[in-house]
Design a protein around this motif. Structure first.
Motif, PDB file in Angstrom:
ATOM      1  N   LEU A  30      -1.913 -25.526  56.551  1.00 41.46           N
ATOM      2  CA  LEU A  30      -0.666 -24.800  56.264  1.00 41.46           C
ATOM      3  C   LEU A  30       0.075 -24.469  57.499  1.00 41.46           C
ATOM      4  O   LEU A  30      -0.331 -24.322  58.396  1.00 41.46           O
ATOM      5  CB  LEU A  30      -0.891 -23.623  55.514  1.00 41.46           C
ATOM      6  N   LYS A  31       1.329 -24.865  57.566  1.00 42.61           N
ATOM      7  CA  LYS A  31       2.227 -24.103  58.545  1.00 42.61           C
ATOM      8  C   LYS A  31       3.040 -22.975  58.125  1.00 42.61           C
ATOM      9  O   LYS A  31       3.143 -22.647  57.157  1.00 42.61           O
ATOM     10  CB  LYS A  31       3.520 -25.359  58.769  1.00 42.61           C
ATOM     11  N   LEU A  32       2.771 -22.150  59.126  1.00 43.08           N
ATOM     12  CA  LEU A  32       3.041 -20.670  58.998  1.00 43.08           C
ATOM     13  C   LEU A  32       4.460 -20.614  59.884  1.00 43.08           C
ATOM     14  O   LEU A  32       4.330 -20.884  60.962  1.00 43.08           O
ATOM     15  CB  LEU A  32       2.143 -19.528  59.496  1.00 43.08           C
ATOM     16  N   GLU A  33       5.264 -20.059  59.384  1.00 43.97           N
ATOM     17  CA  GLU A  33       6.802 -19.562  59.766  1.00 43.97           C
ATOM     18  C   GLU A  33       7.206 -18.294  59.503  1.00 43.97           C
ATOM     19  O   GLU A  33       6.729 -17.820  58.412  1.00 43.97           O
ATOM     20  CB  GLU A  33       8.077 -20.354  59.627  1.00 43.97           C
ATOM     21  N   VAL A  34       7.741 -17.456  60.387  1.00 37.32           N
ATOM     22  CA  VAL A  34       8.221 -15.899  59.924  1.00 37.32           C
ATOM     23  C   VAL A  34       9.693 -16.075  60.224  1.00 37.32           C
ATOM     24  O   VAL A  34      10.205 -16.796  61.377  1.00 37.32           O
ATOM     25  CB  VAL A  34       7.712 -14.935  61.055  1.00 37.32           C
ATOM     26  N   GLN A  35      10.425 -16.094  59.033  1.00 42.61           N
ATOM     27  CA  GLN A  35      12.046 -15.841  59.127  1.00 42.61           C
ATOM     28  C   GLN A  35      12.562 -14.672  58.628  1.00 42.61           C
ATOM     29  O   GLN A  35      12.088 -14.260  57.738  1.00 42.61           O
ATOM     30  CB  GLN A  35      12.329 -17.266  58.358  1.00 42.61           C
ATOM     31  N   ILE A  40       6.409 -17.355  55.574  1.00 42.90           N
ATOM     32  CA  ILE A  40       6.731 -18.702  54.719  1.00 42.90           C
ATOM     33  C   ILE A  40       5.621 -19.712  54.972  1.00 42.90           C
ATOM     34  O   ILE A  40       5.192 -19.894  56.232  1.00 42.90           O
ATOM     35  CB  ILE A  40       7.812 -19.344  55.230  1.00 42.90           C
ATOM     36  N   LEU A  41       4.810 -20.027  54.166  1.00 44.65           N
ATOM     37  CA  LEU A  41       3.614 -20.851  54.075  1.00 44.65           C
ATOM     38  C   LEU A  41       3.881 -22.229  53.718  1.00 44.65           C
ATOM     39  O   LEU A  41       4.338 -22.272  52.450  1.00 44.65           O
ATOM     40  CB  LEU A  41       2.282 -20.524  53.536  1.00 44.65           C
ATOM     41  N   MET A  42       3.935 -23.270  54.414  1.00 38.25           N
ATOM     42  CA  MET A  42       4.153 -24.591  54.073  1.00 38.25           C
ATOM     43  C   MET A  42       2.759 -25.547  54.125  1.00 38.25           C
ATOM     44  O   MET A  42       2.328 -25.715  55.183  1.00 38.25           O
ATOM     45  CB  MET A  42       5.529 -25.222  54.518  1.00 38.25           C
ATOM     46  N   PRO A  43       2.498 -26.244  52.991  1.00 34.30           N
ATOM     47  CA  PRO A  43       1.515 -27.335  53.163  1.00 34.30           C
ATOM     48  C   PRO A  43       1.635 -28.288  54.118  1.00 34.30           C
ATOM     49  O   PRO A  43       3.007 -28.868  54.024  1.00 34.30           O
ATOM     50  CB  PRO A  43       1.330 -27.767  51.757  1.00 34.30           C
ATOM     51  N   ILE A  44       0.738 -28.855  54.953  1.00 29.15           N
ATOM     52  CA  ILE A  44       1.142 -30.055  55.947  1.00 29.15           C
ATOM     53  C   ILE A  44       0.272 -31.141  55.126  1.00 29.15           C
ATOM     54  O   ILE A  44      -0.870 -31.091  55.028  1.00 29.15           O
ATOM     55  CB  ILE A  44       0.471 -29.806  57.324  1.00 29.15           C
TER      56      ILE A  44
END
Length: 84
Positions: A30-35, A40-44
């Motif tokens: 998963l790619k993790l971003e903080v906004q 926010i977790l997004m599958p890679i």
């Protein structure tokens, strides 16, 4: 909305319904971003594309992290070779 907990090691377990809906397995990344204060977790899901261009192996993938060092190393190599 599901309520999740963070364990003593900082881990969060995603509910099985969510994992099944997104097709996530134990091998998933998963790619993790903080906004704006949100996680926010997004599958890679894409495997990097590998191919040769002449004698050079090319890897096409999403950049994760800060790769400014690549530009710095490139500039350093150009300076080294331009002094010949």
């Amino acid at each position: 909305m599901n309520k999740l907990s963070i364990d003593e090691f900082g881990r969060v377990q995603l509910p099985s319904e969510v994992r099944e809906q997104l097709g996530l397995t134990t091998e998933a990344q998963l790619k993790l971003e903080v906004q704006e204060g949100k996680i926010i977790l997004m599958p890679i899901s894409e495997q990097p594309r590998l191919y040769y261009q002449g004698d050079v192996l090319i890897v096409e993938s999403e950049i994760i992290g800060n790769f400014d060092i690549i530009g710095d190393l490139r500039e350093e190599r150009i300076r080294e070779h331009s002094n010949w």
